[in-house]
Design a protein around this motif. Structure first.
Motif, PDB file in Angstrom:
ATOM      1  N   UNK A  66     -14.075  -6.361 -16.102  1.00 34.80           N
ATOM      2  CA  UNK A  66     -13.033  -5.424 -16.509  1.00 34.80           C
ATOM      3  C   UNK A  66     -13.289  -4.040 -15.929  1.00 34.80           C
ATOM      4  N   UNK A  67     -14.579  -3.731 -15.579  1.00 37.18           N
ATOM      5  CA  UNK A  67     -14.915  -2.392 -15.100  1.00 37.18           C
ATOM      6  C   UNK A  67     -14.779  -2.241 -13.592  1.00 37.18           C
ATOM      7  N   UNK A  68     -15.014  -3.293 -12.847  1.00 35.66           N
ATOM      8  CA  UNK A  68     -14.960  -3.156 -11.391  1.00 35.66           C
ATOM      9  C   UNK A  68     -15.427  -4.429 -10.716  1.00 35.66           C
ATOM     10  N   UNK A  69     -15.578  -4.364  -9.404  1.00 36.87           N
ATOM     11  CA  UNK A  69     -16.052  -5.555  -8.719  1.00 36.87           C
ATOM     12  C   UNK A  69     -16.983  -5.192  -7.588  1.00 36.87           C
TER      13      UNK A  69
ATOM     14  N   UNK B  49     -15.958 -15.485  -7.348  1.00 37.66           N
ATOM     15  CA  UNK B  49     -15.310 -16.345  -6.351  1.00 37.66           C
ATOM     16  C   UNK B  49     -15.767 -16.008  -4.948  1.00 37.66           C
ATOM     17  N   UNK B  50     -15.557 -16.964  -4.055  1.00 40.27           N
ATOM     18  CA  UNK B  50     -15.990 -16.750  -2.665  1.00 40.27           C
ATOM     19  C   UNK B  50     -15.121 -15.696  -2.012  1.00 40.27           C
ATOM     20  N   UNK B  51     -15.747 -14.838  -1.213  1.00 42.89           N
ATOM     21  CA  UNK B  51     -14.975 -13.849  -0.455  1.00 42.89           C
ATOM     22  C   UNK B  51     -15.563 -13.772   0.947  1.00 42.89           C
ATOM     23  N   UNK B  52     -14.866 -13.048   1.814  1.00 39.15           N
ATOM     24  CA  UNK B  52     -15.475 -12.859   3.132  1.00 39.15           C
ATOM     25  C   UNK B  52     -15.664 -11.397   3.483  1.00 39.15           C
ATOM     26  N   UNK B  53     -15.543 -10.521   2.455  1.00 41.92           N
ATOM     27  CA  UNK B  53     -15.778  -9.092   2.743  1.00 41.92           C
ATOM     28  C   UNK B  53     -16.390  -8.444   1.516  1.00 41.92           C
ATOM     29  N   UNK B  54     -17.043  -7.329   1.735  1.00 42.51           N
ATOM     30  CA  UNK B  54     -17.598  -6.573   0.620  1.00 42.51           C
ATOM     31  C   UNK B  54     -16.465  -5.956  -0.196  1.00 42.51           C
ATOM     32  N   UNK B  55     -16.790  -5.471  -1.392  1.00 43.12           N
ATOM     33  CA  UNK B  55     -15.750  -4.883  -2.234  1.00 43.12           C
ATOM     34  C   UNK B  55     -15.391  -3.493  -1.718  1.00 43.12           C
ATOM     35  N   UNK B  56     -14.245  -2.990  -2.170  1.00 40.31           N
ATOM     36  CA  UNK B  56     -13.838  -1.660  -1.685  1.00 40.31           C
ATOM     37  C   UNK B  56     -14.815  -0.604  -2.174  1.00 40.31           C
ATOM     38  N   UNK B  57     -15.391  -0.806  -3.364  1.00 41.93           N
ATOM     39  CA  UNK B  57     -16.410   0.153  -3.827  1.00 41.93           C
ATOM     40  C   UNK B  57     -17.591   0.174  -2.865  1.00 41.93           C
ATOM     41  N   UNK B  58     -18.014  -1.003  -2.455  1.00 44.74           N
ATOM     42  CA  UNK B  58     -19.172  -1.071  -1.559  1.00 44.74           C
ATOM     43  C   UNK B  58     -18.873  -0.396  -0.228  1.00 44.74           C
TER      44      UNK B  58
END
Ligand code: SF4
Ligand code: SF4
Ligand code: SF4
Ligand code: FES
Lengths: 948, 84
Positions: free
Chosen positions: A862-865, A917-926
């Motif tokens: 709920x706070x971020x990803x 879940x599987x992703x292929x990129x870092x999060x926007x925060x990262x």
């Protein structure tokens, strides 16, 4: 200054009531029963040559160098394996013994390279010493025969090397790994001439070895030796100091060559560690001189500006003028400080004094807020004081250990070794943890019960244990009647006996089979000495304080308080968590845990400090951030902490920091928080400090300066200069004078002084007139506050629930080689063991999501990803995922929420509902964070006139 | 930070204070009503700044805000800010 040499008695010093008296080389000697002839001789300074014996290991009797003659006995027994007896007459030196010993030495040397002059152990080699002692002059057997001189070195460990050509197969390393460390990584492979030390099937780094250094310490030759010694030579002087990593508080000899640290050697006389260490304190000190260290003060008007190096004077006067401006504009309460549990007691004390006396408010909090504040609250409410009840040695007498929410082998390794030793000797073990921590099954140790509860259900579990104790008649009534408030006990007993608290009812929340809970409760209550050890897995919950109280209730109900082997023991995270709390770092408490509203306490401080102290509590860290976001809180001094990485809900913290006018960071490195700072004040490493740390057993240990501050200023002076610039005077010439003031103002420290610490080595508070040598064991005849208080502990499920959107529960923790935010350990070779934070996920959950080992996965709450690599692991149950928070770019705290403990606002790090879940990129925060790593960290090229 | 975000943060803070108070009340819920109410107020007096207490009391009075009966009972015991 010279190199501190500790006496090696050859075999362990026994404790026994009876003594025996014998004659050694004509001298009468009395020693405790069970002492070896070797140790008895050494106690009078008679050194019998030895190779396979060392006083931290049980005698082994393999080298045959320590032979003696005993009148009336045949042959020449080994003095290390022969116990001293009444009336024995022992001869340690004569021609026959000398000849025998020379013969033994000759055999060793004939298979040992004769490169003493160029050997890294030259001057510090027991083989060399022994050859001298026995008067070896010639070796009749040449190197023509079979030998090991061509054996290949194992350099796989980053900190030490293994050169088998120099091994004399004395077995000390193997025994150290077993007896001292409890890892059993080494064996002797082969027989007779072929026997060699073997670390697992390949090499050290791929073995079970945890790099504690015990084998290196034990090795009498250059076979196992620190690479730093090989590279830089033997040290020539040393001082005793205290590890600056975890709350065990191990004592070390900092061995130096000039002003360069050559190695850290665990100190046998250190009471917290008794000569043992872990990889962090022993080897991971390289950060102290790492190139990333910032050594110049810097300022900038806006966080988007580049940093400008300035002189100390300019930095301090700029800071003072900013803080004064903010207070004039926004009021006295608009600024404050956060003290650090990594800093010394003296540094923390002056910083909180700066806040209370110069800022004139109580807005001081400490990073303990986010780890052990519930311990402070919970233990004070029940036992009457905010500290653990025992010393570490107490575990040697525990019959049952209940380890809950702690992972000692990773978090408190040296104490874990002590626990494992006791467990191998037969003590029983109950582990309550959502993860299958290493202690559950480790060589020769197997937990009797692993209560694998769901994260967030500690109170439910502990209540159900207590329920069994109350309803099955297992209460220690005599203890309760004599020691506790009876009305409170009775209302507690009525409450806990309610069916809602039974293991059967609670099973729906905890997931732990009721029969296991019943059996564990019976086990805990069945012995005289049952000890509770707990960690952040207890405190970092919305009901953290409730669990601490529930554990104290459990101990009181079974009479497990006030005697050796029992107690309630928080395993403190950072080196000085206990101390920073003791030193008045909480906004509602003056040093010694006395509330600011207490007139008498305030008056003693006011009389000495010459200012009026606010009688209302100040802001806690989360409240500071909330008020900053709201625009009311504008200036913050952060001492050696990295709240932007370590505190939960990173995005909320960073918007709070970004909203402030003046953030001051005092640290070794430009950490994450410094991205939002306007003033950077370089700090000192523990090697550059005089002061004290207080460990988890309330033990005050000295920290000694072995090198001058690289930044040119003692850290404790900074608060004093800032106070001065704000118009308040503090006058200290040395940290010992700060300790004198602490002692004058804090009853539990009344008897503490540097003179006493130098004399005793360390002391456990309370140390006062009644206990001039300190208090290893608390609450012996009565509780500090008189009676023990049972508190009601209703289970209230956390608001953080998993559901269709966030079906998994994320819990966080740490690993052995890294330390907290990793600012220090990442800047050492420890990175070797832990390159990145990963997400541990159960195969079942992984399969459902099509995740395979190594996949990049997003973790959304709920706070971020954020995104991490997945590691498939069965350490947790399905439904629970786990990660560490040692690397800033991982953003584990972007995901954690700002739910917190009801009593102290300690964040609920241990329970966050997430989806993976599987992703292929870092999060926007990262991605943003990576950009800000550059944009908010720019430093202007130094101008010639700046920062001299 | 502009005015709007401040106001938003202010509301957010008030909601948080109410939630914190509610969590304290949830803990003391196990005690008899009178003791519970007294303990909740005392806990808040002990640990919250005067401003947090005032903000909480103001938020509790705001239209549409309803506290649980226990928290309601504790309200009277919460110390007001001293006028210095
Ligand atoms: S470093 Fe420690 S764990 Fe590794 S082999 Fe040596 S004693 Fe064992
Ligand atoms: S490595 Fe050192 S301690 Fe181990 S058996 Fe060889 S000489 Fe002894
Ligand atoms: S156990 Fe803790 S105090 Fe001891 S060496 Fe390791 S990190 Fe340092
Ligand atoms: S020291 Fe006694 S046999 Fe080796």
């Amino acid at each position: 200054m010279s190199l501190i040499q500790e006496i090696d008695f050859g075999t362990p010093i026994r404790v026994a009531e009876k003594t025996v008296t014998l004659i050694i080389d004509g001298e009468q000697i009395s020693v405790p029963e069970g002492t070896s002839v070797m140790a008895a001789a050494m106690s009078r300074g008679v050194k019998i040559p030895k190779l396979c014996a060392s006083d931290n290991l049980e005698p082994f009797g393999s080298c045959r160098l320590c032979l003696v003659e005993i009148e009336g006995r045949r042959g020449t027994p080994a003095s290390c394996t022969t116990p001293a007896e009444n009336g024995m007459v022992v001869h340690t030196q004569n021609e026959r013994l000398a000849k025998l010993r020379r013969g033994v030495m000759e055999l060793y040397i004939s298979d040992h390279p004769l490169d003493c002059l160029t050997c890294s152990a030259n001057g510090n080699c027991e083989l060399q010493d022994a050859a001298g002692e026995v008067g070896l002059r010639e070796v009749r057997y040449g190197y023509q025969g079979e030998n090991h001189l061509q054996d290949v070195k194992d350099e796989s460990n980053p900190y030490f090397s293994y050169d088998p050509s120099k091994c004399i197969v004395c077995n000390r390393c193997v025994r150290a790994c077993e007896e001292v460390q409890g890892t059993f990584a080494l064996t002797i492979e082969g027989r007779g001439f072929d026997s060699r030390v073997k670390p697992g099937p390949t090499n050290f780094i791929e073995s079970e070895c945890v790099s504690c250094g015990a084998c290196v310490q034990a090795c009498p030759t250059a076979t196992l030796i620190e690479k730093s010694v090989i590279e830089r030579g033997q040290p020539e002087h040393s001082l005793i100091t205290t590890c600056a990593y975890c709350g065990v508080g191990c004592s070390f000899k900092a061995e130096m060559r000039g002003d360069e640290l050559i190695r850290m050697v665990p100190y046998k006389a250190g009471k917290a560690n008794e000569g043992h260490s872990c990889v962090k304190g022993r080897f991971a000190y390289g950060y102290a001189t790492h190139k990333d260290r910032m050594l110049k003060p810097m300022i900038r008007a806006r966080i988007t500006d580049p940093w400008r190096e300035v002189s100390w004077e300019e930095a301090i006067s700029y800071t003072a003028s900013e803080l004064k401006r903010i207070q004039a504009q926004y009021g006295r309460e608009s600024i404050g400080a956060i003290t650090s549990s990594r800093c010394t007691n003296e540094e923390v004390f002056v910083l909180q004094k700066l806040v209370r006396a110069a800022f004139r408010n109580n807005n001081v909090d400490t990073c303990a807020r986010v780890c052990h504040s519930p311990t402070g609250y919970g233990l004070k409410m029940t036992l009457g004081t905010s500290a653990g009840t025992q010393d570490f040695a107490s575990v040697d007498d525990a019959d049952v250990m209940l380890v809950i929410g702690a992972n000692p082998t990773d978090g408190h390794p040296v104490f874990a070794s002590r626990m494992k030793k006791r467990l191998r000797a037969g003590a029983k073990l109950i582990v309550a943890d959502p993860r299958s921590i290493d202690l559950v099954r480790t060589p020769h140790v197997q937990a009797n019960y692993h209560l694998q509860l769901k994260p967030g259900t500690n109170v439910a579990l502990v209540n159900s244990l207590a329920h069994v104790i109350v309803t099955e008649g297992l209460v220690n009534e005599a203890f309760v009647r004599a020691r506790c408030d009876l009305d409170e006990f009775e209302s507690w007993a009525r409450f806990i006996a309610l069916a809602q608290n039974s293991p059967e009812e609670m099973e729906q929340y905890t997931g732990v089979p009721a029969k296991d809970v019943r059996a564990a409760a019976r086990l805990y209550a069945s012995v005289r000495n049952a000890a509770i050890y707990y960690g952040l897995g207890v405190t970092e919950h919305s009901q953290g304080s409730t669990t601490v109280m529930a554990l104290a209730n459990l101990a009181m109900a079974t009479g497990n308080i006030g005697h050796v082997g029992a107690g309630v023991n928080p395993l403190r995270g950072q080196n000085n968590v206990q101390g920073s709390c003791d030193m008045g770092s909480f906004p509602h408490e003056l040093p010694g845990y006395r509330h600011v509203s207490d007139d008498a306490t305030r008056e003693t401080f006011e009389a000495l400090w010459g200012v009026e102290i606010d009688d209302e509590p100040g802001l806690r860290i989360p409240n500071m951030i909330d008020e900053a976001v709201a625009g009311n809180y504008r200036g913050l001094f952060v001492q050696g902490e990295d709240i932007a990485q370590s505190d939960p809900n990173t995005q909320h913290i960073s918007s709070g920091l970004a909203a402030m006018d003046c953030v001051i960071v005092q640290d070794l490195f430009l950490n994450e928080t410094a991205k939002y700072a306007h003033v950077f004040l370089p700090g000192c490493s523990f090697l550059e400090k005089d002061g004290t740390f207080t460990n988890a057993e309330r033990r005050i240990n000295r920290v000694r300066k072995v090198m001058a501050p690289l930044c040119g200023k003692d850290e404790w002076r900074v608060a004093i200069e800032l106070a001065h610039a704000m118009g308040y005077e503090m006058n200290y010439g040395h940290p010992s004078e700060i300790m004198d003031e602490i002692a004058a103002l804090t009853p539990t420290f009344a008897g503490v002084s540097y003179a006493k610490l130098d004399e005793m080595g360390s002391v456990q508070w309370p140390c006062d007139e009644a206990a001039p040598y300190g208090t290893p064991l608390m609450h012996v005849d009565r509780f500090v506050g008189g009676k023990g208080h049972f508190m009601l502990t209703e289970y209230v499920p956390t608001r953080e629930r998993s559901g269709p959107r966030f079906p998994l529960i994320l819990t966080t923790g740490r690993i052995l080689s890294q330390y907290n935010v990793g600012a220090q350990t990442r800047r050492t070779e420890n990175g070797f063991w832990h390159m990145e934070d990963v997400l541990e996920i159960h195969p079942f959950d992984a399969e459902q999501r099509g995740i395979v080992d190594g996949d990049l996965v997003s973790i959304v709450s709920r706070a971020g990803d954020t995104a991490l690599r997945a590691k498939i692991s069965e350490r947790m149950q399905p439904g629970v995922v786990y990660t560490t928070f040692h690397h800033p770019g991982s953003g584990a705290n972007v995901v954690t929420t700002d739910n917190s403990d009801w009593a102290t606002n300690c964040p609920e790090y241990k329970v966050t509902a997430v989806e993976v879940r599987r992703v292929n990129a870092l999060s926007s925060w990262q991605e943003r964070n990576a950009q800000e790593d550059v944009s908010l960290r720019r430093v202007l090229e130094a101008t010639p006139d700046a920062a001299e | 930070m502009n005015q709007e975000t401040h106001i938003f943060a202010h509301d957010d803070n008030n909601a948080k204070l109410i939630r914190m108070a509610q969590e304290i009340a949830d803990y003391f819920h196990a005690y008899p009503q009178e003791k519970a109410a007294e303990s909740i107020a005392s806990h808040i007096n002990h640990f919250w700044t005067p401003k947090m207490r005032e903000d909480f009391l103001a938020a509790a009075e705001a239209p549409g805000q309803s506290l649980t009966p226990l928290l309601q009972a504790a309200r009277g015991g919460i110390r007001r800010k001293k006028i210095k």
